[in-house]
Design a protein around this motif. Structure first.
Motif, PDB file in Angstrom:
ATOM      1  N   ALA A  80    -143.014 -20.513  71.823  1.00  0.00           N
ATOM      2  CA  ALA A  80    -144.257 -20.061  72.439  1.00  0.00           C
ATOM      3  C   ALA A  80    -145.067 -21.232  72.982  1.00  0.00           C
ATOM      4  CB  ALA A  80    -145.080 -19.269  71.425  1.00  0.00           C
ATOM      5  N   LEU A  81    -145.146 -22.322  72.206  1.00  0.00           N
ATOM      6  CA  LEU A  81    -145.899 -23.489  72.663  1.00  0.00           C
ATOM      7  C   LEU A  81    -145.251 -24.143  73.872  1.00  0.00           C
ATOM      8  CD1 LEU A  81    -146.847 -25.156  69.245  1.00  0.00           C
ATOM      9  CD2 LEU A  81    -148.401 -24.049  70.852  1.00  0.00           C
ATOM     10  N   GLN A  82    -143.923 -24.196  73.878  1.00  0.00           N
ATOM     11  CA  GLN A  82    -143.219 -24.796  75.012  1.00  0.00           C
ATOM     12  C   GLN A  82    -143.442 -23.986  76.279  1.00  0.00           C
ATOM     13  OE1 GLN A  82    -139.102 -25.520  74.059  1.00  0.00           O
ATOM     14  NE2 GLN A  82    -139.592 -26.695  72.230  1.00  0.00           N
ATOM     15  N   ALA A 131    -145.570 -25.216  79.472  1.00  0.00           N
ATOM     16  CA  ALA A 131    -144.937 -25.199  80.796  1.00  0.00           C
ATOM     17  C   ALA A 131    -145.844 -24.523  81.816  1.00  0.00           C
ATOM     18  CB  ALA A 131    -143.598 -24.479  80.717  1.00  0.00           C
ATOM     19  N   LYS A 132    -146.591 -23.483  81.362  1.00  0.00           N
ATOM     20  CA  LYS A 132    -147.532 -22.816  82.270  1.00  0.00           C
ATOM     21  C   LYS A 132    -148.616 -23.785  82.731  1.00  0.00           C
ATOM     22  CE  LYS A 132    -147.123 -18.105  80.452  1.00  0.00           C
ATOM     23  NZ  LYS A 132    -147.844 -17.007  79.747  1.00  0.00           N
ATOM     24  N   GLY A 133    -148.979 -24.709  81.834  1.00  0.00           N
ATOM     25  CA  GLY A 133    -149.999 -25.679  82.182  1.00  0.00           C
ATOM     26  C   GLY A 133    -149.589 -26.586  83.334  1.00  0.00           C
ATOM     27  N   GLN A 137    -143.246 -32.635  77.391  1.00  0.00           N
ATOM     28  CA  GLN A 137    -144.138 -31.913  76.480  1.00  0.00           C
ATOM     29  C   GLN A 137    -143.340 -31.049  75.518  1.00  0.00           C
ATOM     30  OE1 GLN A 137    -147.286 -32.497  76.577  1.00  0.00           O
ATOM     31  NE2 GLN A 137    -148.218 -30.925  75.287  1.00  0.00           N
ATOM     32  N   ALA A 138    -142.272 -30.420  76.027  1.00  0.00           N
ATOM     33  CA  ALA A 138    -141.426 -29.583  75.170  1.00  0.00           C
ATOM     34  C   ALA A 138    -140.765 -30.422  74.076  1.00  0.00           C
ATOM     35  CB  ALA A 138    -140.367 -28.880  76.021  1.00  0.00           C
ATOM     36  N   GLU A 139    -140.309 -31.630  74.448  1.00  0.00           N
ATOM     37  CA  GLU A 139    -139.704 -32.526  73.448  1.00  0.00           C
ATOM     38  C   GLU A 139    -140.718 -32.928  72.387  1.00  0.00           C
ATOM     39  OE1 GLU A 139    -137.948 -35.849  75.361  1.00  0.00           O
ATOM     40  OE2 GLU A 139    -136.547 -34.663  76.561  1.00  0.00           O
ATOM     41  N   ILE A 185    -143.341 -31.210  71.448  1.00  0.00           N
ATOM     42  CA  ILE A 185    -143.615 -30.032  70.613  1.00  0.00           C
ATOM     43  C   ILE A 185    -142.484 -29.839  69.615  1.00  0.00           C
ATOM     44  CG2 ILE A 185    -143.801 -27.507  70.635  1.00  0.00           C
ATOM     45  CD1 ILE A 185    -145.256 -27.829  73.348  1.00  0.00           C
ATOM     46  N   ALA A 186    -141.238 -29.928  70.112  1.00  0.00           N
ATOM     47  CA  ALA A 186    -140.085 -29.764  69.216  1.00  0.00           C
ATOM     48  C   ALA A 186    -140.085 -30.826  68.128  1.00  0.00           C
ATOM     49  CB  ALA A 186    -138.793 -29.829  70.031  1.00  0.00           C
ATOM     50  N   SER A 187    -140.455 -32.062  68.508  1.00  0.00           N
ATOM     51  CA  SER A 187    -140.490 -33.143  67.528  1.00  0.00           C
ATOM     52  C   SER A 187    -141.569 -32.912  66.481  1.00  0.00           C
ATOM     53  CB  SER A 187    -140.729 -34.476  68.245  1.00  0.00           C
ATOM     54  OG  SER A 187    -140.848 -35.523  67.320  1.00  0.00           O
ATOM     55  N   SER A 188    -142.747 -32.470  66.920  1.00  0.00           N
ATOM     56  CA  SER A 188    -143.833 -32.223  65.969  1.00  0.00           C
ATOM     57  C   SER A 188    -143.525 -31.041  65.069  1.00  0.00           C
ATOM     58  CB  SER A 188    -145.151 -31.976  66.718  1.00  0.00           C
ATOM     59  OG  SER A 188    -145.054 -30.810  67.521  1.00  0.00           O
TER      60      SER A 188
END
Length: 846
Positions: free
Chosen positions: A43-45, A49-51, A253-255, A257-260
Motif C-alpha cells: 500500500a505504501l509503495q 508511486a502516486k506521489g 522510494q519503494a526500496e 519502504i521495503a527496507s524499513s
C-alpha cells in the motif's frame, strides 16, 4: 504403518487438540506478520508511486566539494533554470518545489504532528496538480493565507476560513486557511502535517529567495521519461544539478519502504519464532505421553515384525498430519490477524493508505512449511525413543522409566551447557559495548538450553521447597506435590514453555527500568537548570530565544549551547559555546583537574577529550574556526563529561566573534534557571515570552523524564503484547499436560475416590499440581530474566556512567502472580474432568 498412524490420529483427536492449537497460534503469528507487512508495504509503495504521478523528471541540486574534500555552498536552482527547462523538447510543464519545517498548532496551541513530520511547502500557481483542493477552497495568496492537508484538518477540527497559528523558525504567524487539500505524502500518512504557502511566501519563510529545492518536470504526451531526461541533461550544467526520472524516484522510494518494513517484519517474526519454539515443548510433551500410553501397542507392532524405523516413521506421520491441519488453520487465522492489525493501525490513528490484502504464494508456502516442520521436528525424539524400547520390556510394563544412565548423561550435558552459557555471558560483560553483544547472545542460548536440560533435576528441590505450603491443603496438597515430581521430564517440559516467556519479559523489564532510572539520574546529575528550551524538530534555535528568555521576569540565569566546528592540529573538533558567567549555576559537572572557569580564552574540557589530546589544566592549543580565524585557548579545568554535556566548552562571546559574519549562531538548546523554581505558572510565563510558539519546546526535568518514560513504556507494552502469544501457548501446554495426565491416571483417581477422597479434593489436587508446575516455571523464568537483564546492563555501564541495576520488585511479583494465575486457569477443565470420572469405570481402566 501409514494406515495405523492415521487411525491413531483419529483415535486421539481430543488429546491432540492442544497441540494443534499451539502450532496453529505459532503459524498464525508467522503468516499474520507476513500478510500485515506485505500489505502495508504494498500500500505504501503504491501510494508513494502516486506521489510521482506528476513528476517525469526531477532536477535536484548537485552537492560539490572543494579541493580539500569539504562541502561548499550548494548550487541553486533558479527561476532562470526553471524557464529553460520548461522550454526543453518534450517538456509539458515544470514546477519549482520549495519545502521546510513548519510547525502547526492545534486549537489548544499544541504542536500537530511529530516535529520532524511537520512540513511545509509551496502551492504552485492557482491549480497545483500535486495537491487537489477540496470543494470550497482556493489557492493561498500572500503571507496571510495557507492551505493544510485534510488529515490535519480533521484531527485538529480546522475548516476553510479559520485562523491557524504556525511557526517556521521565527515568530508565530496567524494566517487564514483558504484551502484543504488531499495528498499521498508519507509524512502525513504517518501522522504528520503539511502546510502550503504560495511560492513567494514559501521562499521567504524557508530562506530560499529566488531559488528552489527541486524542479519537477512533466513530459508532453508521447515523450518518455528517459527521452525527456536526455533533453534536460543538455540544458542543466553538470556541476549545478542532477536529474532523475520519476520512475526511478518511485523505485528508490519503494526500496526504502521495503527496507524499513523489513525491520518491522523481522522483529515480529522473532516473536512468532518464540511462540513456535515454546510450542515445540507442547508437541514433544504430547507425543511423549501418547507414545507412553501406547507402549504395549508399539511393542506388539515390533513383535509382529515392525522395525524401529517403521515405528519412528509412524509417529512422524502422525506429526505430519497434525502439523498440516494446524498449518492450514493457522494460515487462515494469520490472514485474519494481518487484516486485523491493519484495521488496528487505523483505530490508533497510525494512518496507512488503502489497498488490498496481500497473501503471497511465499506466505502460504512459509506457513505450511513452518507448521509441518516444527511439528515433525518436535515429535522426532519421542518417536525415536519409543522405537528403542525392547518389545519384551514394553509388553511387560506400561511405563518404561528412564534409566539411571540416561539421567546421568542428561544432567551432565545440561550442566556443561549451563556452565558454558554462564561463562560466556560473564565473559561478554567484560567486553566493550557492541563487541560483547554476539557472545552474550550465544551464551544466553547455551544457558537456556542447559537450564531446560537440567529442569528435571531442578524440579525436585524447587518443588520440595513448596512442601510446607502444600501441607496446608492436606491430602490433596501432598498428592499434588508427589504428582508434580513423579515424572520430572514431563514437568520440566511443561514448565519450560512458561519459563521462556517469563525470561524474556523479566529481562526486558529489568533492562528498561534500569535504563530509564539511569537516564533520569543522568539528567538530574548533569544540570541544575529548571528548564531546557529546544526546537520541536531538533533544528537550531534563533539567538533571539535566549535574549527573550533572559529578559523574562523571574529568570535568574540562561545559557545557550552553541555548536561550532573547528580544526585543532590535524583533527576536526566540535566546540560548545556557553554563557561563561552562568554555566556553573546551570550545570553540575565534576572537576577532575584545575578549576571550572569559562571566559575569554579560558575553556574547560571533558576528561575523554583531555586524555585523547594529552591535555591538563594549564595546557594551551590553537583552534582554527570556520571563517579561517585562529585563536589560542587555555585549558582551565578538566571535567567529567556525560551524555548531555561533553567536549570543549568556551564562552559564547569568544566563539561568536570568531565565526564568519554570514554565519548564524547554531544554538541547539537554551538552559534556564528561575528564581521561583519549576512550576506550571513559571512554564506558562516562559512560553508566553516566546509567543506560545508551537515550534519551540519548554521542558522541565520532569517533562524530560516523562518523555523518556513514555518511550520505554510504549516499547515495553509492545513487547508484552508480542510475548503474550508465547504465554498463551504455554497455558495450552499446561492444559494439555494435565488433561493427558488425568487420562493416564484414571485408575489411580478412581481408587482415590473409592477410598474416600471426594470430588472437591480431586479438583484441588489437580489445581495444586498445575499451580506447582506453573510457579516452578515462573521462578526459573524470573531468575534467568534478572540474570540476563544484569548482564546486558553491564555492557551498557561501560558507556553510561550513571547506569545502575534496578530490580522491579513489584513487576516481578506481578509476573509470579501471572504464573500462578496461568496454573489456576489451565487446571479448570482438567480438574473438572478428573472430578467427573466414574470411580468404578476408572478402576477397571488400564
Amino acid at each position: 504403518m501409514f494406515r495405523t498412524a492415521l487411525r491413531n490420529v483419529l483415535a486421539h483427536k481430543a488429546r491432540l487438540l492442544m497441540t494443534v492449537l499451539a502450532v496453529m497460534l505459532g503459524v498464525a503469528c508467522v503468516s499474520g506478520t507476513l500478510v500485515f507487512t506485505n500489505t502495508i508495504s504494498d500500500a505504501l509503495q503504491k501510494s508513494s508511486a502516486k506521489g510521482f504521478d506528476h513528476v517525469d523528471v526531477a532536477i535536484q541540486p548537485e552537492g560539490r566539494l572543494n579541493e580539500g574534500g569539504e562541502a561548499v555552498e550548494q548550487p541553486k536552482l533558479t527561476p532562470e533554470l526553471l524557464a529553460k527547462v520548461e522550454k526543453a523538447p518534450g517538456a509539458a510543464s515544470a514546477i519549482g518545489v520549495v519545502s521546510g519545517f513548519t510547525a502547526l498548532a492545534d486549537k489548544d496551541g499544541k504542536l500537530i504532528g511529530g516535529g520532524f513530520q511537520s512540513q511545509g511547502g509551496n502551492y504552485w500557481g492557482d491549480d497545483d496538480p500535486r495537491y487537489p483542493i477540496e470543494d470550497g477552497g482556493r489557492a493561498p495568496r500572500g503571507e496571510n493565507e495557507i492551505a493544510i492537508d485534510s488529515k490535519t484538518a480533521d484531527r485538529a477540527g480546522y475548516q476553510v476560513g479559520d485562523t491557524i497559528r504556525l511557526s517556521v523558525d521565527g515568530p508565530v504567524l496567524t494566517p487564514t486557511i483558504t484551502a484543504i487539500f488531499t495528498t499521498d505524502d508519507g509524512n502525513v500518512a504517518a501522522g504528520g502535517s503539511l502546510a502550503l504557502f504560495d511560492t513567494a511566501t514559501a521562499q521567504k519563510l524557508f530562506h530560499m529567495e529566488g531559488q528552489y529545492d527541486e524542479i519537477a518536470v512533466r513530459a508532453a504526451d508521447g515523450t518518455s521519461q528517459d527521452r525527456l531526461q536526455t533533453a534536460i541533461d543538455k540544458i542543466v550544467p553538470d556541476d549545478t544539478a542532477s536529474t532523475t526520472t520519476g520512475q526511478r524516484l518511485a523505485d528508490q522510494q519503494a526500496e526504502m519502504i521495503a527496507s524499513s518494513m523489513s525491520g518491522l517484519k523481522n522483529g515480529l517474526l522473532v516473536f512468532a519464532g518464540i511462540a513456535l519454539f515454546v510450542g515445540m515443548f507442547i508437541i514433544a510433551n504430547t507425543f511423549t505421553m501418547l507414545v507412553a500410553q501406547r507402549t504395549k501397542e508399539l511393542a506388539l507392532l515390533r513383535a509382529v515384525g515392525a522395525s524401529r524405523r517403521q515405528v519412528t516413521r509412524s509417529v512422524l506421520v502422525e506429526a505430519f498430519v497434525v502439523g498440516a491441519v494446524a498449518a492450514v488453520v493457522g494460515l487462515a487465522a494469520g490472514v485474519g490477524i494481518g487484516a486485523g492489525m491493519r484495521s488496528l493501525m487505523g483505530v490508533l490513528d497510525a494512518t496507512v493508505p488503502a489497498g488490498p490484502l496481500v497473501v503471497s504464494p511465499g506466505t502460504v508456502a512459509t506457513a505450511l512449511l513452518v507448521g509441518v516442520l516444527i511439528t515433525m521436528l518436535a515429535a522426532w525424539l519421542p518417536g525415536r525413543r519409543a522405537a528403542k524400547i525392547p518389545p519384551v520390556a514394553a509388553m511387560g510394563s506400561v511405563h518404561a522409566p528412564a534409566t539411571t544412565k540416561s539421567l546421568v548423561v542428561r544432567n551432565t550435558i545440561g550442566a556443561l551447557f549451563a556452565g558454558a552459557g554462564i561463562a560466556t555471558v560473564l565473559y561478554a560483560t567484560t567486553m566493550d559495548g557492541s563487541d560483547g553483544q554476539a557472545p552474550m547472545g550465544f551464551g544466553a542460548v547455551l544457558l537456556i538450553i542447559g537450564v531446560f536440560v537440567l529442569t528435571p533435576l531442578l524440579s525436585r528441590p524447587l518443588v520440595a521447597a513448596g512442601a510446607p505450603v502444600l501441607r496446608v491443603f492436606g491430602v490433596s496438597g501432598k498428592l499434588a506435590r508427589q504428582n508434580s515430581v513423579r515424572n520430572p521430564r514431563r514437568t520440566a517440559a511443561t514448565a519450560s514453555a512458561l519459563m521462556i516467556g517469563l525470561t524474556l519479559i523479566t529481562g526486558m523489564t529489568v533492562m528498561a527500568g534500569s535504563l530509564q532510572t539511569s537516564i533520569n539520574k543522568m539528567a538530574a546529575d548533569a544540570i541544575k537548570a529548571d528548564y531546557v528550551v529546544s526546537m520541536a524538530n531538533g533544528n537550531f534555535l534563533s539567538p533571539d530565544v535566549e535574549k527573550k528568555l533572559a529578559s523574562t521576569e523571574g529568570v535568574a540565569a540562561t545559557s545557550s549551547l552553541r555548536n561550532a566546528e573547528s580544526v585543532i592540529g590535524d583533527e576536526t573538533e566540535y566546540l560548545t559555546g556557553v554563557n561563561g558567567s552562568a554555566i556553573r549555576e546551570l550545570t553540575d559537572l565534576t572537576i577532575d583537574n584545575g578549576s571550572f572557569k569559562v571566559g575569554g580564552t579560558d575553556v574547560v574540557v571533558d576528561a575523554d577529550t583531555a586524555e585523547r589530546r594529552g591535555w591538563k589544566a594549564g595546557s594551551s592549543f590553537t583552534a582554527a574556526f570556520e571563517g579561517g580565524e585562529r585563536q589560542k585557548l587555555t585549558v582551565a579545568g578538566v571535567y567529567e563529561g556525560n551524555e548531555l554535556l561533553r567536549g570543549i566548552l568556551l564562552d559564547n562571546a569568544t566563539l561568536t566573534e570568531r565565526l564568519p559574519a554570514t554565519a548564524d549562531p547554531a544554538d541547539m538548546q537554551v538552559m534556564v534557571k528561575t528564581s521561583a523554581g519549576a512550576s506550571d505558572a513559571t512554564k506558562d510565563r516562559l512560553e508566553k515570552a516566546l509567543g506560545d510558539n508551537p515550534a519551540i519546546r519548554v521542558q522541565d526535568r520532569q517533562d524530560i523524564s516523562n518523555e523518556i518514560a513514555s518511550m520505554f513504556t510504549l516499547m515495553l507494552n509492545m513487547l508484552y503484547g508480542l510475548l503474550a502469544m508465547a504465554v498463551i501457548v504455554a497455558v495450552l501446554g499446561v492444559i494439555n499436560t494435565l488433561a493427558m495426565s488425568v487420562f493416564e491416571r484414571s485408575q489411580e483417581i478412581g481408587m482415590l475416590r473409592a477410598i474416600g477422597l471426594d470430588r472437591r479434593g480431586i479438583k484441588r489436587m489437580v489445581r495444586l499440581e498445575s499451580l506447582v508446575i506453573s510457579l516452578f516455571g515462573g521462578v526459573l523464568g524470573i531468575g534467568l530474566g534478572v540474570f540476563f537483564g544484569w548482564a546486558a546492563g553491564e555492557l551498557l555501564a561501560a558507556h553510561m556512567p550513571t547506569y545502575e541495576l534496578v530490580l522491579p520488585w513489584a513487576r516481578m511479583a506481578l509476573f509470579l502472580l501471572l504464573a500462578a494465575t496461568v496454573g489456576i486457569l489451565a487446571a479448570l477443565w482438567p480438574a473438572r474432568r478428573a472430578a467427573k470420572l466414574n470411580m468404578l469405570t476408572a478402576i477397571k481402566s488400564e
